[in-house]
Design a protein around this motif. Structure first.
Motif, PDB file in Angstrom:
ATOM      1  N   ILE A  28       0.835  -1.194   0.000  1.00  0.00           N
ATOM      2  CA  ILE A  28       0.000   0.000   0.000  1.00  0.00           C
ATOM      3  C   ILE A  28       0.875   1.251   0.000  1.00  0.00           C
ATOM      4  CG2 ILE A  28      -0.203  -0.038   2.527  1.00  0.00           C
ATOM      5  CD1 ILE A  28      -2.988   1.209   2.173  1.00  0.00           C
ATOM      6  N   GLN A  29       0.515   2.203  -0.836  1.00  0.00           N
ATOM      7  CA  GLN A  29       1.212   3.489  -0.862  1.00  0.00           C
ATOM      8  C   GLN A  29       0.993   4.201   0.470  1.00  0.00           C
ATOM      9  OE1 GLN A  29       3.092   4.887  -3.528  1.00  0.00           O
ATOM     10  NE2 GLN A  29       3.683   6.331  -1.929  1.00  0.00           N
ATOM     11  N   SER A  30       2.034   4.709   1.063  1.00  0.00           N
ATOM     12  CA  SER A  30       1.948   5.299   2.400  1.00  0.00           C
ATOM     13  C   SER A  30       2.831   6.537   2.507  1.00  0.00           C
ATOM     14  CB  SER A  30       2.372   4.270   3.459  1.00  0.00           C
ATOM     15  OG  SER A  30       1.627   3.069   3.344  1.00  0.00           O
ATOM     16  N   ARG A  31       2.807   7.132   3.693  1.00  0.00           N
ATOM     17  CA  ARG A  31       3.676   8.253   4.002  1.00  0.00           C
ATOM     18  C   ARG A  31       4.547   7.878   5.184  1.00  0.00           C
ATOM     19  NH1 ARG A  31       0.878  12.963   6.669  1.00  0.00           N
ATOM     20  NH2 ARG A  31       2.292  12.910   8.424  1.00  0.00           N
ATOM     21  N   CYS A  32       5.828   8.192   5.112  1.00  0.00           N
ATOM     22  CA  CYS A  32       6.755   7.878   6.194  1.00  0.00           C
ATOM     23  C   CYS A  32       7.348   9.170   6.767  1.00  0.00           C
ATOM     24  CB  CYS A  32       7.883   6.978   5.695  1.00  0.00           C
ATOM     25  SG  CYS A  32       7.392   5.259   5.394  1.00  0.00           S
ATOM     26  N   ASP A  33       7.168   9.367   8.068  1.00  0.00           N
ATOM     27  CA  ASP A  33       7.791  10.483   8.776  1.00  0.00           C
ATOM     28  C   ASP A  33       8.994   9.916   9.531  1.00  0.00           C
ATOM     29  OD1 ASP A  33       5.552  11.706   7.809  1.00  0.00           O
ATOM     30  OD2 ASP A  33       4.875  12.520   9.728  1.00  0.00           O
ATOM     31  N   ILE A  34      10.169  10.465   9.298  1.00  0.00           N
ATOM     32  CA  ILE A  34      11.400   9.936   9.882  1.00  0.00           C
ATOM     33  C   ILE A  34      11.852  10.816  11.047  1.00  0.00           C
ATOM     34  CG2 ILE A  34      13.700   9.073   9.371  1.00  0.00           C
ATOM     35  CD1 ILE A  34      11.402   7.899   7.637  1.00  0.00           C
ATOM     36  N   TYR A  35      11.972  10.212  12.221  1.00  0.00           N
ATOM     37  CA  TYR A  35      12.384  10.936  13.430  1.00  0.00           C
ATOM     38  C   TYR A  35      13.723  10.386  13.926  1.00  0.00           C
ATOM     39  CZ  TYR A  35       7.684  12.895  13.868  1.00  0.00           C
ATOM     40  OH  TYR A  35       6.504  13.580  13.648  1.00  0.00           O
ATOM     41  N   PRO A  36      14.781  11.199  13.944  1.00  0.00           N
ATOM     42  CA  PRO A  36      16.037  10.753  14.552  1.00  0.00           C
ATOM     43  C   PRO A  36      15.801  10.403  16.021  1.00  0.00           C
ATOM     44  CG  PRO A  36      16.364  12.770  13.280  1.00  0.00           C
ATOM     45  CD  PRO A  36      14.882  12.559  13.384  1.00  0.00           C
ATOM     46  N   LYS A  37      16.543   9.471  16.528  1.00  0.00           N
ATOM     47  CA  LYS A  37      16.369   9.022  17.911  1.00  0.00           C
ATOM     48  C   LYS A  37      16.491  10.190  18.885  1.00  0.00           C
ATOM     49  CE  LYS A  37      17.878   5.491  21.190  1.00  0.00           C
ATOM     50  NZ  LYS A  37      18.810   4.357  21.423  1.00  0.00           N
ATOM     51  N   ASN A  91      -4.312   4.551  13.469  1.00  0.00           N
ATOM     52  CA  ASN A  91      -4.022   4.122  12.109  1.00  0.00           C
ATOM     53  C   ASN A  91      -2.542   4.245  11.762  1.00  0.00           C
ATOM     54  OD1 ASN A  91      -6.762   3.619  11.546  1.00  0.00           O
ATOM     55  ND2 ASN A  91      -7.113   5.770  11.066  1.00  0.00           N
ATOM     56  N   THR A  92      -1.737   4.594  12.758  1.00  0.00           N
ATOM     57  CA  THR A  92      -0.309   4.821  12.527  1.00  0.00           C
ATOM     58  C   THR A  92       0.516   3.623  12.979  1.00  0.00           C
ATOM     59  OG1 THR A  92      -0.658   7.181  12.960  1.00  0.00           O
ATOM     60  CG2 THR A  92       1.613   6.379  12.953  1.00  0.00           C
ATOM     61  N   TYR A 105       2.042   6.106   7.800  1.00  0.00           N
ATOM     62  CA  TYR A 105       0.615   6.393   7.662  1.00  0.00           C
ATOM     63  C   TYR A 105       0.119   5.743   6.366  1.00  0.00           C
ATOM     64  CZ  TYR A 105       1.953   9.908  11.103  1.00  0.00           C
ATOM     65  OH  TYR A 105       2.468  10.537  12.205  1.00  0.00           O
ATOM     66  N   GLN A 106      -0.561   4.598   6.509  1.00  0.00           N
ATOM     67  CA  GLN A 106      -1.000   3.850   5.341  1.00  0.00           C
ATOM     68  C   GLN A 106      -2.064   4.619   4.554  1.00  0.00           C
ATOM     69  OE1 GLN A 106      -1.422  -0.529   5.908  1.00  0.00           O
ATOM     70  NE2 GLN A 106      -1.178  -0.055   8.071  1.00  0.00           N
ATOM     71  N   GLY A 107      -1.890   4.646   3.239  1.00  0.00           N
ATOM     72  CA  GLY A 107      -2.861   5.290   2.376  1.00  0.00           C
ATOM     73  C   GLY A 107      -2.703   6.789   2.265  1.00  0.00           C
ATOM     74  N   GLU A 108      -1.748   7.387   2.999  1.00  0.00           N
ATOM     75  CA  GLU A 108      -1.540   8.829   2.934  1.00  0.00           C
ATOM     76  C   GLU A 108      -0.386   9.160   1.985  1.00  0.00           C
ATOM     77  OE1 GLU A 108      -1.409  11.109   6.468  1.00  0.00           O
ATOM     78  OE2 GLU A 108      -2.921   9.921   7.514  1.00  0.00           O
ATOM     79  N   LYS A 109      -0.317  10.418   1.590  1.00  0.00           N
ATOM     80  CA  LYS A 109       0.712  10.880   0.671  1.00  0.00           C
ATOM     81  C   LYS A 109       1.485  12.023   1.309  1.00  0.00           C
ATOM     82  CE  LYS A 109       1.319  12.522  -4.087  1.00  0.00           C
ATOM     83  NZ  LYS A 109       0.615  12.935  -5.322  1.00  0.00           N
TER      84      LYS A 109
END
Length: 202
Positions: A28-37, A91-92, A105-109
């Motif tokens: 599924i196309q999703s959105r990924c937010d990347i957070y450094p530790k 949903n996250t 976030y599944q289904g988000e852009k």
């Protein structure tokens, strides 16, 4: 003999088609937010593809980074042999790696990040905490569906901050340069208000 060969061919084609359909359904196309530790601000927000087959997970980011996760004792092992934990928050999906966390976030852009051409102006104090007139109708809308509407109405994405119970995304109002905070709770825009300009600079 010919009939048997034709039947075998048809069975093979159908099986291949079914497998292909299943494989597509697992991604599924999703959105990924990347957070450094240790950070509470996303260093990057990118489109990604989430795939899951028989417990194995693959996350493919549009910037070329790929995570391959193998299930192991209620956790996962990544391609480098490191332990990864998975959390579910509404949903996250949250994946905790050794050096970073990935909020998926599944289904988000991912919003457009082409913000270099838009300058930031000091938000007037009398506007702070008020809702931009052009965005009042989006309060309560589903976040994933309304992001493109924000952009089409003249707002440029800057950054996202995630907190317990929700997140805030910050946009620049292109015509004024003012900073706008878009709060999301349970997948819907809970508030859209002007905020101080420093929020869009982070």
């Amino acid at each position: 003999m010919k009939i048997n060969s034709i039947l075998l061919f048809l069975v093979t084609v159908c099986s291949t088609f079914s497998f292909s359909t299943i494989a597509k359904a697992d991604s599924i196309q999703s959105r990924c937010d990347i957070y450094p530790k240790g950070e509470d601000k996303a260093s990057k927000v990118v489109n990604c593809i989430f795939s899951q087959r028989q417990g194995f997970i693959t996350i493919t980011r549009e910037d070329g980074v790929t995570y391959d996760l193998e299930p192991s004792d209620n956790q996962y092992i990544d391609q480098n042999g490191k332990t990864v934990t998975k959390e579910i928050d509404g949903n996250t999906l949250i994946f905790r790696f050794q050096k970073e966390s990935v909020y998926l976030y599944q289904g988000e852009k991912a919003p457009s990040s082409s913000n270099s051409s838009h300058s930031l102006a000091q938000t007037p104090e009398n506007l702070i905490s008020t809702t931009p007139t052009a965005l009042k109708d989006l309060v309560g809308a589903k976040a994933g569906q309304a992001e493109n509407t924000l952009i089409s109405r003249g707002y440029t994405y800057r950054n996202t901050v995630t907190f317990e119970g929700g997140k805030s995304a910050y946009y620049v109002e292109n015509k004024t340069g003012y900073c706008v905070e878009v709060g999301t709770v349970d997948g819907r825009y809970s508030s859209i208000v002007y905020n101080t300009s420093d929020r869009c600079n982070k």
